[in-house]
Scaffold this motif. Structure first.
Motif, PDB file in Angstrom:
ATOM      1  N   ASN A   1       6.406  27.948 -26.443  1.00  0.00           N
ATOM      2  CA  ASN A   1       6.292  26.643 -25.807  1.00  0.00           C
ATOM      3  C   ASN A   1       5.711  25.575 -26.730  1.00  0.00           C
ATOM      4  O   ASN A   1       5.314  24.511 -26.266  1.00  0.00           O
ATOM      5  N   ASP A   2       5.683  25.856 -28.028  1.00  0.00           N
ATOM      6  CA  ASP A   2       5.109  24.881 -28.957  1.00  0.00           C
ATOM      7  C   ASP A   2       6.151  23.910 -29.491  1.00  0.00           C
ATOM      8  O   ASP A   2       7.280  24.297 -29.791  1.00  0.00           O
ATOM      9  N   TYR A   3       5.751  22.669 -29.652  1.00  0.00           N
ATOM     10  CA  TYR A   3       6.568  21.649 -30.261  1.00  0.00           C
ATOM     11  C   TYR A   3       6.246  21.551 -31.745  1.00  0.00           C
ATOM     12  O   TYR A   3       5.204  22.007 -32.206  1.00  0.00           O
TER      13      TYR A   3
ATOM     14  N   PHE B   1       2.167   9.430 -36.627  1.00  0.00           N
ATOM     15  CA  PHE B   1       3.288  10.167 -36.050  1.00  0.00           C
ATOM     16  C   PHE B   1       4.622   9.676 -36.601  1.00  0.00           C
ATOM     17  O   PHE B   1       4.863   8.478 -36.715  1.00  0.00           O
ATOM     18  N   ILE B   2       5.490  10.647 -36.964  1.00  0.00           N
ATOM     19  CA  ILE B   2       6.840  10.302 -37.397  1.00  0.00           C
ATOM     20  C   ILE B   2       7.859  10.720 -36.350  1.00  0.00           C
ATOM     21  O   ILE B   2       8.637   9.908 -35.851  1.00  0.00           O
ATOM     22  N   ILE B   3       7.846  12.016 -36.001  1.00  0.00           N
ATOM     23  CA  ILE B   3       8.880  12.529 -35.120  1.00  0.00           C
ATOM     24  C   ILE B   3       8.435  13.870 -34.557  1.00  0.00           C
ATOM     25  O   ILE B   3       7.599  14.558 -35.153  1.00  0.00           O
ATOM     26  N   GLN B   4       8.976  14.206 -33.407  1.00  0.00           N
ATOM     27  CA  GLN B   4       8.638  15.474 -32.758  1.00  0.00           C
ATOM     28  C   GLN B   4       9.889  16.079 -32.142  1.00  0.00           C
ATOM     29  O   GLN B   4      10.762  15.357 -31.646  1.00  0.00           O
ATOM     30  N   GLY B   5       9.950  17.420 -32.161  1.00  0.00           N
ATOM     31  CA  GLY B   5      11.087  18.083 -31.542  1.00  0.00           C
ATOM     32  C   GLY B   5      10.729  19.483 -31.088  1.00  0.00           C
ATOM     33  O   GLY B   5       9.694  20.039 -31.478  1.00  0.00           O
ATOM     34  N   TYR B   6      11.626  20.044 -30.283  1.00  0.00           N
ATOM     35  CA  TYR B   6      11.441  21.421 -29.820  1.00  0.00           C
ATOM     36  C   TYR B   6      12.551  22.314 -30.369  1.00  0.00           C
ATOM     37  O   TYR B   6      12.287  23.422 -30.828  1.00  0.00           O
ATOM     38  N   LYS B   7      13.777  21.837 -30.303  1.00  0.00           N
ATOM     39  CA  LYS B   7      14.890  22.588 -30.871  1.00  0.00           C
ATOM     40  C   LYS B   7      16.035  21.628 -31.205  1.00  0.00           C
ATOM     41  O   LYS B   7      16.000  20.457 -30.830  1.00  0.00           O
ATOM     42  N   THR B   8      16.987  22.099 -31.930  1.00  0.00           N
ATOM     43  CA  THR B   8      18.186  21.384 -32.397  1.00  0.00           C
ATOM     44  C   THR B   8      17.808  20.169 -33.237  1.00  0.00           C
ATOM     45  O   THR B   8      17.075  20.276 -34.188  1.00  0.00           O
ATOM     46  N   LYS B   9      18.334  19.004 -32.878  1.00  0.00           N
ATOM     47  CA  LYS B   9      18.142  17.833 -33.725  1.00  0.00           C
ATOM     48  C   LYS B   9      17.574  16.670 -32.927  1.00  0.00           C
ATOM     49  O   LYS B   9      17.966  16.435 -31.783  1.00  0.00           O
ATOM     50  N   VAL B  10      16.623  15.994 -33.545  1.00  0.00           N
ATOM     51  CA  VAL B  10      16.040  14.791 -32.947  1.00  0.00           C
ATOM     52  C   VAL B  10      16.131  13.676 -33.975  1.00  0.00           C
ATOM     53  O   VAL B  10      15.900  13.910 -35.163  1.00  0.00           O
ATOM     54  N   THR B  11      16.464  12.501 -33.533  1.00  0.00           N
ATOM     55  CA  THR B  11      16.555  11.354 -34.444  1.00  0.00           C
ATOM     56  C   THR B  11      15.867  10.155 -33.816  1.00  0.00           C
ATOM     57  O   THR B  11      16.013   9.898 -32.627  1.00  0.00           O
ATOM     58  N   ASN B  12      15.111   9.441 -34.636  1.00  0.00           N
ATOM     59  CA  ASN B  12      14.549   8.165 -34.192  1.00  0.00           C
ATOM     60  C   ASN B  12      14.837   7.115 -35.268  1.00  0.00           C
ATOM     61  O   ASN B  12      15.636   7.356 -36.174  1.00  0.00           O
ATOM     62  N   GLU B  13      14.187   6.001 -35.187  1.00  0.00           N
ATOM     63  CA  GLU B  13      14.510   4.896 -36.084  1.00  0.00           C
ATOM     64  C   GLU B  13      14.067   5.131 -37.522  1.00  0.00           C
ATOM     65  O   GLU B  13      14.493   4.412 -38.424  1.00  0.00           O
TER      66      GLU B  13
ATOM     67  N   LEU C   1      14.920  15.121 -37.422  1.00  0.00           N
ATOM     68  CA  LEU C   1      14.263  16.417 -37.461  1.00  0.00           C
ATOM     69  C   LEU C   1      15.285  17.470 -37.051  1.00  0.00           C
ATOM     70  O   LEU C   1      15.883  17.366 -35.972  1.00  0.00           O
ATOM     71  N   PHE C   2      15.467  18.447 -37.926  1.00  0.00           N
ATOM     72  CA  PHE C   2      16.424  19.514 -37.683  1.00  0.00           C
ATOM     73  C   PHE C   2      15.656  20.810 -37.454  1.00  0.00           C
ATOM     74  O   PHE C   2      14.819  21.205 -38.280  1.00  0.00           O
ATOM     75  N   ILE C   3      15.949  21.473 -36.358  1.00  0.00           N
ATOM     76  CA  ILE C   3      15.273  22.724 -36.016  1.00  0.00           C
ATOM     77  C   ILE C   3      16.339  23.766 -35.702  1.00  0.00           C
ATOM     78  O   ILE C   3      17.120  23.584 -34.758  1.00  0.00           O
ATOM     79  N   PRO C   4      16.402  24.862 -36.469  1.00  0.00           N
ATOM     80  CA  PRO C   4      17.405  25.894 -36.198  1.00  0.00           C
ATOM     81  C   PRO C   4      17.091  26.634 -34.912  1.00  0.00           C
ATOM     82  O   PRO C   4      16.007  26.498 -34.360  1.00  0.00           O
ATOM     83  N   ALA C   5      18.052  27.425 -34.478  1.00  0.00           N
ATOM     84  CA  ALA C   5      17.916  28.108 -33.193  1.00  0.00           C
ATOM     85  C   ALA C   5      16.703  29.035 -33.139  1.00  0.00           C
ATOM     86  O   ALA C   5      16.052  29.154 -32.101  1.00  0.00           O
ATOM     87  N   ASP C   6      16.355  29.671 -34.257  1.00  0.00           N
ATOM     88  CA  ASP C   6      15.206  30.590 -34.215  1.00  0.00           C
ATOM     89  C   ASP C   6      13.864  29.853 -34.299  1.00  0.00           C
ATOM     90  O   ASP C   6      12.810  30.468 -34.127  1.00  0.00           O
TER      91      ASP C   6
END
Lengths: 113, 114
Positions: free
Chosen positions: A30-32, A46-58, A62-67
């Motif tokens: 459950n960690d981000y 702060f730059i960016i935050q994600g949990y899985k897959t891809k997140v984009t901001n301005e 942030l790319f996070i693989p499935a594992d």
């Protein structure tokens, strides 16, 4: 405790794309994953935050693989002002419900003209 | 809106003394975390408080203690100061505790122990 590993330093040139990878092999379910930028004598920003897959901001992607055992911060078209230390942060929620965030040692990015 | 504020900005103490650092979170934020950052290293987590309760504690000795007040401001106390306690102490606030909430950091308090 969750532990993160990042390259100690990276060099780039203005206008290039920079990718910084952080490994976090024992991230909790459950960690981000959060990335911060820090300039000398200032608190992290702060730059960016994600949990899985891809997140984009301005400012970044942030790319996070499935594992979820690693993450990659992508900074498009860096400028001299992007010279800073970049940290990835993962939380570590213990079985008792407490939260212990762990910063890595950071990646010192130097952008050259 | 005001960001996270910390006081004092700089502090010089002698070994064995006690120090209290203060932090005011962003308005509306109910969680405050404290970090210690030694030169050349990443911030090391000390405590997190949410709704005036301790929600996390890092690997620091009992000389370190903290509390959060009803207005969500916080104090970090360090007793019996050692030379190794010299560092930048950072406070961060977030809407709530845990890892899913963005943390906003203050400028830090630079503590020097002589």
């Amino acid at each position: 405790l969750a532990k993160t590993t990042q390259p100690i330093s990276m060099d780039s040139y203005e206008g290039q794309e920079v990718n910084i990878t952080c490994s976090h092999n024992n991230i909790a379910t459950n960690d981000y994953i959060t990335w911060y930028q820090q300039f000398p004598s200032q608190g992290p920003r702060f730059i960016i935050q994600g949990y899985k897959t891809k997140v984009t901001n301005e400012v970044a992607s942030l790319f996070i693989p499935a594992d979820r055992k690693s993450s990659t911060l992508s900074l498009p078209r860096v400028s001299l002002s992007d010279t800073a230390v970049y940290y990835c942060l993962v939380g570590d929620s213990t079985s008792g419900g407490s939260y212990i965030p762990t910063f890595g040692r950071g990646t010192s990015l130097i952008v050259h003209p | 809106d005001a960001g996270v504020t910390q006081s004092p900005t700089h502090l010089i103490k002698t070994r064995g003394q006690h120090v209290t650092l203060r932090c005011s979170p962003i308005s509306g934020h109910k969680s405050v975390s404290w970090y210690q950052q030694v030169l050349g290293q990443g911030p090391q987590f000390i405590f997190q408080y949410y709704e005036k309760e301790e929600r996390g504690r890092g690997n620091f000795p009992d000389r370190f203690s903290a509390r959060q007040f009803p207005n969500y401001s916080s104090e970090l106390n360090v007793n019996a100061l050692l030379l190794g306690d010299s560092a930048l102490y950072l406070c961060a606030s977030s809407l709530r505790g845990g890892s899913s909430y963005e943390q906003y950091f203050g400028p830090g308090t630079r503590l020097t122990v002589t």
